[in-house]
Motif scaffolding. Sequence first.
Motif, PDB file in Angstrom:
ATOM      1  N   MET A 181       0.853  -1.191   0.000  1.00 55.88           N
ATOM      2  CA  MET A 181       0.000   0.000   0.000  1.00 55.88           C
ATOM      3  C   MET A 181       0.892   1.244   0.000  1.00 55.88           C
ATOM      4  O   MET A 181       1.780   1.356   0.849  1.00 55.88           O
ATOM      5  CB  MET A 181      -0.824   0.000   1.279  1.00 55.88           C
ATOM      6  CG  MET A 181      -2.306  -0.210   1.198  1.00 55.88           C
ATOM      7  SD  MET A 181      -3.169  -0.079  -0.319  1.00 55.88           S
ATOM      8  CE  MET A 181      -4.737   0.401   0.316  1.00 55.88           C
ATOM      9  N   PRO A 182       0.714   2.162  -0.941  1.00 61.65           N
ATOM     10  CA  PRO A 182       1.603   3.333  -1.000  1.00 61.65           C
ATOM     11  C   PRO A 182       1.411   4.287   0.180  1.00 61.65           C
ATOM     12  O   PRO A 182       0.289   4.487   0.634  1.00 61.65           O
ATOM     13  CB  PRO A 182       1.187   4.014  -2.305  1.00 61.65           C
ATOM     14  CG  PRO A 182      -0.158   3.475  -2.637  1.00 61.65           C
ATOM     15  CD  PRO A 182      -0.284   2.132  -2.001  1.00 61.65           C
ATOM     16  N   GLU A 206       5.338   6.870  -4.226  1.00 60.11           N
ATOM     17  CA  GLU A 206       5.142   5.412  -4.171  1.00 60.11           C
ATOM     18  C   GLU A 206       3.889   5.012  -4.958  1.00 60.11           C
ATOM     19  O   GLU A 206       3.859   3.993  -5.638  1.00 60.11           O
ATOM     20  CB  GLU A 206       4.980   4.942  -2.718  1.00 60.11           C
ATOM     21  CG  GLU A 206       6.297   4.809  -1.967  1.00 60.11           C
ATOM     22  CD  GLU A 206       6.093   4.397  -0.506  1.00 60.11           C
ATOM     23  OE1 GLU A 206       6.990   4.705   0.292  1.00 60.11           O
ATOM     24  OE2 GLU A 206       5.051   3.798  -0.162  1.00 60.11           O
ATOM     25  N   PHE A 207       2.851   5.837  -4.830  1.00 58.92           N
ATOM     26  CA  PHE A 207       1.623   5.536  -5.574  1.00 58.92           C
ATOM     27  C   PHE A 207       1.915   5.534  -7.083  1.00 58.92           C
ATOM     28  O   PHE A 207       1.511   4.629  -7.814  1.00 58.92           O
ATOM     29  CB  PHE A 207       0.514   6.556  -5.247  1.00 58.92           C
ATOM     30  CG  PHE A 207      -0.754   6.292  -6.012  1.00 58.92           C
ATOM     31  CD1 PHE A 207      -1.691   5.391  -5.527  1.00 58.92           C
ATOM     32  CD2 PHE A 207      -1.002   6.905  -7.235  1.00 58.92           C
ATOM     33  CE1 PHE A 207      -2.843   5.094  -6.250  1.00 58.92           C
ATOM     34  CE2 PHE A 207      -2.158   6.623  -7.957  1.00 58.92           C
ATOM     35  CZ  PHE A 207      -3.080   5.726  -7.463  1.00 58.92           C
ATOM     36  N   ASN A 208       2.655   6.558  -7.533  1.00 60.12           N
ATOM     37  CA  ASN A 208       2.953   6.657  -8.968  1.00 60.12           C
ATOM     38  C   ASN A 208       3.804   5.480  -9.432  1.00 60.12           C
ATOM     39  O   ASN A 208       3.567   4.917 -10.510  1.00 60.12           O
ATOM     40  CB  ASN A 208       3.676   7.980  -9.258  1.00 60.12           C
ATOM     41  CG  ASN A 208       2.800   9.189  -8.945  1.00 60.12           C
ATOM     42  OD1 ASN A 208       1.577   9.065  -8.861  1.00 60.12           O
ATOM     43  ND2 ASN A 208       3.420  10.351  -8.756  1.00 60.12           N
ATOM     44  N   ALA A 209       4.768   5.097  -8.603  1.00 61.68           N
ATOM     45  CA  ALA A 209       5.635   3.967  -8.975  1.00 61.68           C
ATOM     46  C   ALA A 209       4.805   2.685  -9.068  1.00 61.68           C
ATOM     47  O   ALA A 209       4.958   1.895 -10.016  1.00 61.68           O
ATOM     48  CB  ALA A 209       6.760   3.811  -7.951  1.00 61.68           C
ATOM     49  N   ALA A 210       3.906   2.493  -8.094  1.00 69.00           N
ATOM     50  CA  ALA A 210       3.044   1.297  -8.101  1.00 69.00           C
ATOM     51  C   ALA A 210       2.162   1.309  -9.345  1.00 69.00           C
ATOM     52  O   ALA A 210       2.006   0.283 -10.028  1.00 69.00           O
ATOM     53  CB  ALA A 210       2.188   1.262  -6.838  1.00 69.00           C
ATOM     54  N   ALA A 211       1.596   2.474  -9.650  1.00 68.80           N
ATOM     55  CA  ALA A 211       0.682   2.576 -10.799  1.00 68.80           C
ATOM     56  C   ALA A 211       1.413   2.243 -12.094  1.00 68.80           C
ATOM     57  O   ALA A 211       0.887   1.539 -12.959  1.00 68.80           O
ATOM     58  CB  ALA A 211       0.090   3.981 -10.854  1.00 68.80           C
ATOM     59  N   ASP A 238      -9.501  -9.740   1.400  1.00 66.84           N
ATOM     60  CA  ASP A 238      -9.860  -9.505  -0.005  1.00 66.84           C
ATOM     61  C   ASP A 238      -9.477  -8.098  -0.453  1.00 66.84           C
ATOM     62  O   ASP A 238      -9.073  -7.887  -1.587  1.00 66.84           O
ATOM     63  CB  ASP A 238     -11.374  -9.668  -0.198  1.00 66.84           C
ATOM     64  CG  ASP A 238     -11.837 -11.040   0.225  1.00 66.84           C
ATOM     65  OD1 ASP A 238     -11.171 -12.023  -0.138  1.00 66.84           O
ATOM     66  OD2 ASP A 238     -12.864 -11.137   0.934  1.00 66.84           O
ATOM     67  N   PHE A 239      -9.685  -7.169   0.436  1.00 62.85           N
ATOM     68  CA  PHE A 239      -9.364  -5.780   0.060  1.00 62.85           C
ATOM     69  C   PHE A 239      -8.623  -5.102   1.202  1.00 62.85           C
ATOM     70  O   PHE A 239      -8.709  -5.528   2.360  1.00 62.85           O
ATOM     71  CB  PHE A 239     -10.634  -5.003  -0.316  1.00 62.85           C
ATOM     72  CG  PHE A 239     -11.576  -4.703   0.829  1.00 62.85           C
ATOM     73  CD1 PHE A 239     -11.541  -3.478   1.491  1.00 62.85           C
ATOM     74  CD2 PHE A 239     -12.510  -5.642   1.246  1.00 62.85           C
ATOM     75  CE1 PHE A 239     -12.415  -3.199   2.533  1.00 62.85           C
ATOM     76  CE2 PHE A 239     -13.389  -5.373   2.288  1.00 62.85           C
ATOM     77  CZ  PHE A 239     -13.340  -4.144   2.935  1.00 62.85           C
ATOM     78  N   LEU A 240      -7.863  -4.067   0.845  1.00 62.61           N
ATOM     79  CA  LEU A 240      -7.079  -3.323   1.834  1.00 62.61           C
ATOM     80  C   LEU A 240      -7.565  -1.889   1.877  1.00 62.61           C
ATOM     81  O   LEU A 240      -8.023  -1.350   0.868  1.00 62.61           O
ATOM     82  CB  LEU A 240      -5.600  -3.330   1.440  1.00 62.61           C
ATOM     83  CG  LEU A 240      -4.968  -4.703   1.154  1.00 62.61           C
ATOM     84  CD1 LEU A 240      -3.542  -4.528   0.664  1.00 62.61           C
ATOM     85  CD2 LEU A 240      -5.004  -5.586   2.407  1.00 62.61           C
ATOM     86  N   CYS A 241      -7.458  -1.272   3.052  1.00 65.05           N
ATOM     87  CA  CYS A 241      -7.783   0.148   3.171  1.00 65.05           C
ATOM     88  C   CYS A 241      -6.603   0.875   3.801  1.00 65.05           C
ATOM     89  O   CYS A 241      -5.920   0.327   4.649  1.00 65.05           O
ATOM     90  CB  CYS A 241      -9.033   0.353   4.032  1.00 65.05           C
ATOM     91  SG  CYS A 241      -8.863  -0.200   5.745  1.00 65.05           S
TER      92      CYS A 241
END
Length: 414
Positions: free
Chosen positions: A158-159, A164-169, A281-284
């Motif tokens: 999770m970014p 980090e979000f951009n790298a993950a995307a 199943d999902f992360l927050c």
Amino acid sequence: MKSYILSAVSGIALVASTAAIANPQAEVLHWWTSGGEAKSVAVLQEEFAAKGGEWTDMPVAGGGGDAAMTALRARVLSGNAPTAVQLKGPAIQEWYEEGVLADISAVAEAQGWADVLPASIAGHMKCEGTWCAAPVNVHRVDWIWANADVLEANGIEMPTTWDEFNAAAEKLQAAGVIPLAHGGQAWQDATVFEAVALGILGPDGFHKAFVELDTDTLTSDGMVAVFDQMRKMRGYVDDNFSGRDWNLATAMVMNGEAAFQIMGDWAKGEFMAAGKVPGEDFLCASTPGDGFLYNVDSFAMFDVDGDDKQEGQALLAELIVGQNFQKVFNLNKGSIPARTDVSLDEFDSCAHLSAKDMNESSANGSLLPSYAHGMALRGAQSGAITDVVTAHFNSDMSSADAVKMLADAVANSM
Ligand code: BGC
């Protein structure tokens, strides 16, 4: 014939007893039409019916409530306001100023709302000192939701920063996964924008920009960086995003078509309604950066004639802030209770995180009203900002031009 004689003989008594036994009535305008939302509003309908109330449902589909607010205006203008209306933020005071809201102080005082609601929430429910709305919950807006398997399969955590979000995307995109599930509707663009703005400008910058409408902040380098990040976000969305409803975007994360969604925790209501388990199943996680953007759903009662309707309003107001309703409703809705005395034992880890972060943010001054969900600004101003956000997101407008347009739009909306 028999009934004619009866009513002719005891006409007055009959009228009086009919009035006394008429069931409380409520026509309720709301925009809770997705799976999780419908399950949640059903809790209120059931409690109302259990107390003898007769509910007339007036759902107006359309996430974020824009269509519902248009329907409301038409009803009020035609002199036929619904009994109870899902309404929030400064819109409550705007309707009060039009002289069309009922005073529900008698219920609020009898039920001791002032003792069980945080002052910040109670403030939104007051109009010149009287209680004019009843709060249902606290939704958090700045959340990022993810498909746990998709992240694991792609070696992604999770970014915690936008980089980090951009790298993950970019990694996901290279692997053929849609990084960001998004529905191209103005309010959804605004939802992503305010989460990005909170992260990049920080809580003080967010307050200056979207509560104080401070020109220097609206035109700052930080705001240019916010639009730069929005341009990146646009690139992480699939080609079919235009007009897609938010719950369909949530479904894309659920079924692994997309990895992330940035959306308030009504999205969790969708995951839960589909039987998905948080942490498995999902992360927050909160979107990168400090602070907490709150969005409190509430109901206002409109001035209506008739004892049965007024009784319906009083009953609804009492139930809405009731302890049991606040628990059961929010377990379904994805939010946390507005009341401070409801146990969170039955709530999941995302709700616990929300409550913890809300308390911390409240203590350190970073608890902020969501502009995108109508908690921070009057309609003219928030609408002006959202128009620019959407125009930028759906074109190749530069960040510098967007910032200029933003400052002009805000100035013209005052
Ligand atoms: C409301 C939520 C609702 C969401 C999507 C928000 O503005 O506060 O209750 O679930 O819109 O419709």
